[in-house]
Enzyme design. Structure first.
Site, PDB file in Angstrom:
ATOM      1  N   HIS A 103     -46.257 -51.931 -21.188  1.00  0.00           N
ATOM      2  CA  HIS A 103     -47.420 -52.432 -20.450  1.00  0.00           C
ATOM      3  C   HIS A 103     -47.075 -53.860 -20.024  1.00  0.00           C
ATOM      4  CE1 HIS A 103     -49.310 -49.662 -23.431  1.00  0.00           C
ATOM      5  NE2 HIS A 103     -50.153 -49.390 -22.475  1.00  0.00           N
ATOM      6  N   ASP A 106     -47.435 -56.269 -22.816  1.00  0.00           N
ATOM      7  CA  ASP A 106     -46.472 -56.197 -23.927  1.00  0.00           C
ATOM      8  C   ASP A 106     -45.309 -57.134 -23.644  1.00  0.00           C
ATOM      9  OD1 ASP A 106     -47.972 -53.951 -24.655  1.00  0.00           O
ATOM     10  OD2 ASP A 106     -46.512 -52.550 -23.797  1.00  0.00           O
ATOM     11  N   GLU A 234     -52.033 -40.121 -17.413  1.00  0.00           N
ATOM     12  CA  GLU A 234     -51.913 -39.643 -18.800  1.00  0.00           C
ATOM     13  C   GLU A 234     -53.286 -39.225 -19.311  1.00  0.00           C
ATOM     14  OE1 GLU A 234     -49.754 -42.266 -21.432  1.00  0.00           O
ATOM     15  OE2 GLU A 234     -50.899 -41.541 -23.145  1.00  0.00           O
ATOM     16  N   GLU A 270     -49.349 -36.609 -23.490  1.00  0.00           N
ATOM     17  CA  GLU A 270     -49.133 -37.067 -24.868  1.00  0.00           C
ATOM     18  C   GLU A 270     -49.617 -35.994 -25.840  1.00  0.00           C
ATOM     19  OE1 GLU A 270     -50.138 -41.107 -26.132  1.00  0.00           O
ATOM     20  OE2 GLU A 270     -50.862 -40.258 -28.016  1.00  0.00           O
ATOM     21  N   HIS A 273     -52.934 -36.633 -27.627  1.00  0.00           N
ATOM     22  CA  HIS A 273     -54.108 -36.575 -26.748  1.00  0.00           C
ATOM     23  C   HIS A 273     -54.490 -35.121 -26.470  1.00  0.00           C
ATOM     24  CE1 HIS A 273     -53.073 -40.798 -24.897  1.00  0.00           C
ATOM     25  NE2 HIS A 273     -53.198 -40.812 -26.208  1.00  0.00           N
ATOM     26  N   ASP A 298     -45.279 -38.093 -23.693  1.00  0.00           N
ATOM     27  CA  ASP A 298     -45.380 -39.080 -24.761  1.00  0.00           C
ATOM     28  C   ASP A 298     -45.278 -38.299 -26.064  1.00  0.00           C
ATOM     29  OD1 ASP A 298     -45.497 -41.288 -23.201  1.00  0.00           O
ATOM     30  OD2 ASP A 298     -47.515 -41.923 -23.782  1.00  0.00           O
ATOM     31  N   ASP A 309     -56.558 -40.465 -32.768  1.00  0.00           N
ATOM     32  CA  ASP A 309     -55.228 -40.604 -32.194  1.00  0.00           C
ATOM     33  C   ASP A 309     -54.319 -41.280 -33.226  1.00  0.00           C
ATOM     34  OD1 ASP A 309     -53.342 -40.625 -30.191  1.00  0.00           O
ATOM     35  OD2 ASP A 309     -54.195 -42.317 -29.104  1.00  0.00           O
ATOM     36  N   ASP A 311     -51.046 -41.031 -33.618  1.00  0.00           N
ATOM     37  CA  ASP A 311     -49.737 -41.450 -33.104  1.00  0.00           C
ATOM     38  C   ASP A 311     -48.633 -41.394 -34.159  1.00  0.00           C
ATOM     39  OD1 ASP A 311     -50.719 -41.873 -30.549  1.00  0.00           O
ATOM     40  OD2 ASP A 311     -50.962 -44.027 -30.776  1.00  0.00           O
TER      41      ASP A 311
HETATM   42  C1  XLS Z   1     -53.195 -44.728 -25.742  1.00  0.00           C
HETATM   43  C2  XLS Z   1     -52.166 -44.373 -24.769  1.00  0.00           C
HETATM   44  C3  XLS Z   1     -51.390 -45.516 -24.168  1.00  0.00           C
HETATM   45  C4  XLS Z   1     -50.645 -45.086 -22.922  1.00  0.00           C
HETATM   46  C5  XLS Z   1     -50.144 -46.209 -22.085  1.00  0.00           C
HETATM   47  O1  XLS Z   1     -53.797 -43.887 -26.387  1.00  0.00           O
HETATM   48  O2  XLS Z   1     -51.321 -43.423 -25.375  1.00  0.00           O
HETATM   49  O3  XLS Z   1     -50.531 -46.076 -25.090  1.00  0.00           O
HETATM   50  O4  XLS Z   1     -49.581 -44.243 -23.208  1.00  0.00           O
HETATM   51  O5  XLS Z   1     -51.155 -47.066 -21.695  1.00  0.00           O
HETATM   52 CA    CA Z   2     -49.499 -42.456 -24.579  1.00  0.00          CA
HETATM   53 CA    CA Z   3     -51.951 -42.260 -28.288  1.00  0.00          CA
END
Ligand code: XLS
Ligand code: CA
Ligand code: CA
Length: 439
Positions: A103, A106, A234, A270, A273, A298, A309, A311
């Site tokens: 991003h 970042d 996304e 992702e 998600h 992702d 989420d 991750d």
């Molecule tokens: C958040 C998202 C984010 C996107 C990019 O849940 O996964 O990280 O991938 O903005």
């Molecule tokens: Ca993501």
């Molecule tokens: Ca995520």
């Protein structure tokens, strides 16, 4: 630029094979191994997510961060950003991932004005460009963070206040400039706050049309500065909003068609998600692939016990086998890739844990690829699946598929042919077949 030494105890991660018990070696990911006509490096185009790996100290709503970031110790935010970039490229090259994703925020801190934010970003982009040239690591995608700053509390492109949309545009313009300057192959929109907290105070149709207009502008600007890559949306159903407009793959496909964006945009899917939306990972991957809209992945994983989420790094072999079977059948992921949008757990505090987590993710996908290829090459899986549709291969079934029959024709055929035979779906046999190849 001289390589930094933020991970002094880690050497270049090598492939040692399935028998290795070295946690800092690959057991299945051998980047040069050719599978189904492509090297593993080409199959996956693995990327590291800058935000989780280098910006997120693993704080949660109940506690401050647990990771120590030695690159983050200066009083100057720009100095820290530079050291963070040094650490990131040291990590990418030691791990051997060919891509990264970021991003705007970042990479460089937000300034006190739009002009200062743009200047910060371009200064960091120049530094990243030098690193990319020196190391060969490339940018898979860039994106703008349109969800952290308080001004986006009611959304970015969907905000009911036009002034906020203008600020979002300033950020996307600069993020596109950065992506193009770094040769990014894709550009992502994740609309974290593009949704609503309550429908009572929301004009949903108006907000979604605003997002469409905003994306057409971004596309036109990107193309005007020479961006030839794919724009990606996304999907995510919720979090941080109660309802997010880009709910899942099917919703986004409809949105892209309605807004006339389907030729420039694809999907960045992702795993976590997708499961949050109530589907399996492979469901949305299949949906996008069959519609020619699979852009990038992702790579991460949710948790059956948690409705959020999480991750997690992907370690579920069954998921990766299924997804790689789809990719092998539908032509792969390029120019997208597999981006580890995943974070180590709050109690994973050793610097090597970040390596171990990525190695596990890469190995799980590589292992999945090997098994998927074995299944597709050495079993009758595809024939068994196609066999279920064999009644469409000739005579009236084929006429139906070609649009050459009417509803009355079908009615008459039903009368003539009588009650259909019971044909088993053989689900258990298919499931057993996959397990047979996990050996
Ligand atoms: C958040 C998202 C984010 C996107 C990019 O849940 O996964 O990280 O991938 O903005
Ligand atoms: Ca993501
Ligand atoms: Ca995520």
């Amino acid at each position: 630029m001289a390589q930094s030494d933020y991970f002094p105890n880690i050497k270049k991660i090598e492939f040692e094979g399935a028998e290795s018990d070295n946690p800092l070696a690959f057991t299945h990911y051998d980047e040069n191994q050719v599978v189904a006509g492509k090297t593993m490096r080409e199959h996956f185009r693995f990327a590291v997510a800058y935000w989780h790996s280098f910006c997120n100290e693993n704080s949660d709503p109940f506690g401050t961060g647990t990771r120590s970031f030695p690159w983050d110790k200066s009083a100057s935010a720009m100095e820290n950003a530079k050291h963070r970039l040094d650490a990131a490229f040291e990590f990418f090259t030691k791990l051997g991932t060919p891509y990264y994703c970021f991003h705007d925020r970042d990479l460089a801190p937000e300034g006190s004005s739009i002009a200062e934010s743009e200047k910060n970003l371009m200064e960091m982009v120049a530094r990243a460009k030098t690193y990319q040239k020196e190391t060969g690591v490339k940018l898979l995608w860039g994106t703008a963070n349109l969800f952290t700053h308080p001004r986006y509390m009611n959304g970015a492109a969907s905000n009911p206040d036009f002034n906020v949309i203008c600020h979002a545009a300033a950020q996307v313009k600069a993020a596109l400039d950065a992506t193009v300057e770094l040769g990014g192959e894709n550009y992502v929109f994740w609309g974290g706050r593009e949704g609503y907290m309550h429908l009572l105070n929301t004009d949903m149709k108006r907000e979604m049309d605003h997002i469409g207009e905003f994306m057409r502008m971004a596309r036109d600007y990107g193309r005007s500065i020479g961006f030839e890559g794919t724009f990606l949306i996304e999907p995510k159903p919720m979090e941080p909003t109660k309802h997010q407009y880009d709910y899942d793959a099917a919703t986004v496909l409809g949105f892209l068609k309605e807004q006339g964006l389907e030729n420039d945009f694809k999907l960045n899917l992702e795993a976590n998600h997708i499961t949050l939306a109530g589907h399996s990972f492979e469901h949305d991957v299949m949906l996008a692939a069959q519609n020619g809209m699979l852009g990038s992945i992702d790579a991460n994983r949710g948790d059956n016990q948690n409705g959020w989420d999480t991750d997690y790094f992907p370690t579920n072999l069954y998921d990766t086998i299924h997804v790689m079977m789809i990719l092998l059948e539908y032509g792969g992921i390029a120019p997208g890739g597999f981006n580890f949008d995943a974070k180590i757990r709050r109690n994973s505090t050793d610097p090597e844990d970040l390596f171990i987590a990525h190695i596990g993710g890469m190995d799980t996908f590589a292992h999945g690829l090997l098994i998927a290829d074995d299944i597709l090459s050495n079993s009758d899986y595809k024939e068994l699946r196609d066999q279920r549709y064999s009644s469409f291969n000739s005579a009236n079934g084929s006429k139906f598929e070609n649009g050459n029959l009417t509803l009355e024709n079908l009615r008459d055929l039903a009368e003539k042919n009588g009650e259909p035979d019971m044909i088993s779906g053989k689900q258990e046999m298919f499931e057993n077949l996959i397990n047979r190849f996990i050996r």
